[in-house]
Design a protein around this motif. Sequence first.
Motif, short mmCIF file in Angstrom:
data_model
loop_
_atom_site.label_atom_id
_atom_site.label_comp_id
_atom_site.label_asym_id
_atom_site.label_seq_id
_atom_site.Cartn_x
_atom_site.Cartn_y
_atom_site.Cartn_z
N GLY A 6 52.22 -68.48 -5.12
CA GLY A 6 52.01 -67.27 -4.65
C GLY A 6 52.63 -66.37 -4.39
O GLY A 6 54.23 -67.30 -4.89
N GLY A 7 52.64 -64.82 -4.88
CA GLY A 7 53.28 -64.03 -4.52
C GLY A 7 52.42 -62.72 -4.13
O GLY A 7 51.44 -63.04 -4.18
N GLY A 8 53.23 -61.97 -4.08
CA GLY A 8 52.49 -60.46 -3.67
C GLY A 8 52.70 -59.45 -4.26
O GLY A 8 54.55 -58.75 -4.14
N LEU A 9 52.09 -58.26 -4.50
CA LEU A 9 52.41 -56.40 -4.49
C LEU A 9 51.21 -55.85 -3.53
O LEU A 9 50.02 -56.33 -3.54
N GLU A 35 59.90 -68.75 -11.73
CA GLU A 35 60.07 -69.33 -10.82
C GLU A 35 59.12 -70.78 -10.22
O GLU A 35 59.97 -71.98 -9.50
N GLN A 36 57.68 -70.82 -10.59
CA GLN A 36 57.49 -72.32 -10.99
C GLN A 36 57.93 -73.31 -12.06
O GLN A 36 57.66 -74.22 -11.09
N THR A 37 58.40 -72.67 -12.92
CA THR A 37 58.80 -73.67 -13.82
C THR A 37 59.81 -73.98 -13.60
O THR A 37 61.03 -74.97 -14.65
N GLY A 38 61.29 -73.21 -13.22
CA GLY A 38 62.68 -73.32 -13.01
C GLY A 38 62.91 -72.93 -14.67
O GLY A 38 64.17 -73.02 -14.46
N GLN A 39 62.48 -72.49 -15.83
CA GLN A 39 62.62 -71.93 -17.22
C GLN A 39 62.90 -70.37 -17.03
O GLN A 39 62.41 -69.88 -15.95
N THR A 101 48.16 -71.28 -11.81
CA THR A 101 49.52 -70.56 -11.04
C THR A 101 47.97 -69.32 -10.08
O THR A 101 47.58 -68.54 -10.29
N ASP A 102 48.48 -69.86 -8.86
CA ASP A 102 47.63 -68.71 -7.58
C ASP A 102 49.25 -67.87 -7.14
O ASP A 102 50.12 -68.03 -7.15
N THR A 103 48.76 -66.48 -7.36
CA THR A 103 48.90 -65.36 -7.32
C THR A 103 49.50 -64.21 -6.60
O THR A 103 48.21 -64.36 -6.31
#
Length: 107
Positions: A6-9, A35-39, A101-103
């Motif tokens: 999740g994120g937002g703009l 952020e989710q994968t840590g890569q 992925t939900d954003t």
Amino acid sequence: ATLLVGGGLFLAACSGDKSVSQADVEQEASSQLAEQTGQDAPDVSCPGDLKAEVDETMECELTVDGDDTVYPVTITVTSVDGDQANFSIEVGDPAGGSDTTDTTVAG
């Protein structure tokens, strides 16, 4: 495997139509996936602005440094709340699998 983020703009209004700029969609998708994968953040490339309408879909591509593989990415608007759009990111496997992925994006 399925990945949800999740994120937002903020949305940008153009000629009465609300949309999220191409650059904002690419940046937010890349940031949330990293952020989710840590890569490291992948390179997400989209064809244009994303119209802020529920079920609006855009096909993008994802690449990672050091890997020539191109992954299909489907970005779908899941909801619009005022000047904010929420969307899901589905990263497909070149062979046919997928991660989702939900954003949240506002532009």
